[in-house]
Design an enzyme around this catalytic site. Structure first.
Site, PDB file in Angstrom:
ATOM      1  CG  ASP A  13      19.000  69.429  21.585  1.00 22.23           C
ATOM      2  OD1 ASP A  13      20.104  68.742  21.219  1.00 22.23           O
ATOM      3  OD2 ASP A  13      19.206  70.564  22.059  1.00 22.23           O
ATOM      4  CG  HIS A  41      22.258  63.230  16.326  1.00 23.31           C
ATOM      5  ND1 HIS A  41      22.151  63.125  15.096  1.00 23.31           N
ATOM      6  CD2 HIS A  41      21.917  64.546  16.474  1.00 23.31           C
ATOM      7  CE1 HIS A  41      21.931  64.015  14.339  1.00 23.31           C
ATOM      8  NE2 HIS A  41      21.700  65.062  15.360  1.00 23.31           N
TER       9      HIS A  41
END
Ligand code: GDP
Length: 424
Positions: A13, A41
């Site tokens: 992340d 994503h």
């Protein structure tokens, strides 16, 4: 520079999708080389905001070929769902810009089910899986007990193999977990429905890539998760079940002779971690809540609040080394603008001793963070596009991080939009 990998330096992340979306302008091909649909994503560009799970982040650039390599866990159903969502938003996905390796193994419906059953069995000792079937999938892949995408073109061979797998898998489902067995009808219906939709995209991508390499095409390798979640070098067993490091890119992409000219390691300006496992620099209470809120730190796949902390120099330096990063993209610097004093985890303390080592996973629960504060800059920097226009304290923060982790910070990201970055 012809070949580049974009990888996570921390727990995932970090903003890799945003960096791939930005850097694809210089590349011809983008390949996902490991993992599955278990993370997300997030990409924001002129087409809108997208949460990609399996699709490579280069799908927004006309003329870029996107590939799911043999190292990826291909869940035909989830992939098709994601493709239809993206196509509904106006993005074209045809075999001219998206292909799936015929050597990629298929994640089957029972992998997802087994993931959930095992997490439920473990109760409070669970791993924090996203229940997308990734761990059961990779276990089966290495036991040679799943099928390859290319086997869809050999229905007789595939059916015979599936019959054997079904018999074996039902022993676990019914015997170990007391769950309902699968039937061949149910399994074949699933394969036929989604296989038919995805077959046009499945081909020998290895051959395509070898040709592309000899034609001098520029190739970008896109990782999922980060170094600290790598199966071999992360916080085992709270890792993912594949190798997220750049060194795996040649294998998982199918271009085994690829040399990486550049490895861009993505680092967030503070730390976040989803799920279970040691997280030495974790912050709690109002300080943590504020950071989570300002940084919108909730999982792209699960919506789970992410655990947060200050930038962890010890973990980041280790991540840089494990990834062999040549350049760093430091993301979300703008999020820290609200802080008067910025906390940084500079060392760990273990058994009364100060260390710079990212200690062995089993020792991390006993490690404590050593926190130092550096001055904040107190103004919004999200509109800044030039290094010299950043406030002095923001530049000092970047330079301090660069020195401490031992790698050049080439990109500083100050917002989620494609153009919200500074190149140094
Ligand atoms: P990935 O899995 O590594 O691509 O990361 P995620 O998508 O899970 O998380 C990154 C999040 O931060 C996304 O929502 C991005 O839009 C956002 N983001 C990326 N870079 C920046 C930045 O520099 N500033 C801000 N405010 N948000 C960013």
């Amino acid at each position: 520079m012809s070949n580049c990998a974009i990888v996570g330096i921390n727990w995932g992340d970090e903003g890799k999708g945003r960096m791939v979306d930005l850097l694809t302008q210089d590349y011809d091909i983008v390949i996902r080389y490991q993992g599955g649909g278990n993370a997300g994503h997030t990409v924001e560009n002129e087409h809108g905001k997208f949460a990609l799970h399996l699709l490579p982040s280069g799908i927004f650039r006309p003329g870029v070929m996107n590939i799911l390599g043999n190292g990826v866990a291909v869940d035909l159903e989830n992939l098709w769902d994601e493709m239809t969502t993206v196509m509904d938003q106006g993005i074209s996905l045809t075999p001219d810009n998206f292909r799936i390796s015929d050597r990629a193994s298929l994640l089957l419906p029972w992998h997802r089910e087994l993931d959930g059953l095992e997490e439920a069995r473990l109760k409070d000792k669970k791993y924090g899986s996203t229940k997308q079937g990734i761990a059961p999938f990779y276990s089966d892949k290495y036991q040679k007990k799943t099928i390859l995408a290319g086997e869809l073109f050999y229905p007789e061979v595939m059916k015979e193999r599936l019959e054997g797998l079904l018999e074996w898998k039902n022993l676990t489902l019914t015997g170990v977990y007391g769950a309902e067995p699968y039937t061949m009808e149910k399994l074949m219906a699933w394969i036929e429905e989604f296989g038919a939709k995805l077959k046009p995209y499945i081909c020998d991508t290895g051959k395509y890539l070898r040709q592309a390499q000899s034609d001098g095409k520029k190739i970008l390798f896109e990782a999922q998760l980060g170094a600290l979640r790598d199966l071999d070098f992360g916080i085992y067993p709270y890792t993912t079940s594949s190798n997220a490091i750049a060194a795996y890119a040649p294998v998982g992409s199918g271009l085994t002779s690829a040399k990486l000219d550049k490895v861009v390691g993505v680092v967030k300006a503070y730390s976040t971690c989803v799920g279970e496992g040691p997280f030495v620099c974790e912050m709690f209470g109002p300080e943590a809540e504020k950071l989570r809120e300002v940084g919108h730190e909730y999982g792209a796949k699960t919506g789970r609040p992410r655990r947060v902390g200050p930038l962890d120099i010890v973990a980041t330096r280790y991540g840089v080394q494990i990834q062999g990063a040549t350049d760093i993209a430091l993301t979300k610097l703008d999020v820290l603008s609200y802080l008067e004093q910025i906390p940084v985890c500079t060392h760990y303390e273990l058994n009364g001793e100060i260390t710079d080592d990212f200690v062995f996973p089993a020792a991390q629960n006993s490690a404590k963070p050593v926190i130092e504060y550096v001055p904040g800059w107190g103004v919004d920097i999200s509109g800044v596009r030039k290094w010299e226009d950043l406030p002095e304290n923001a530049r000092s923060y970047v330079e301090m991080v660069e020195k401490a982790i031992g790698c050049h910070i080439t990109y500083v990201s100050v917002g989620p939009e494609r153009d919200a970055y500074i190149k140094r």
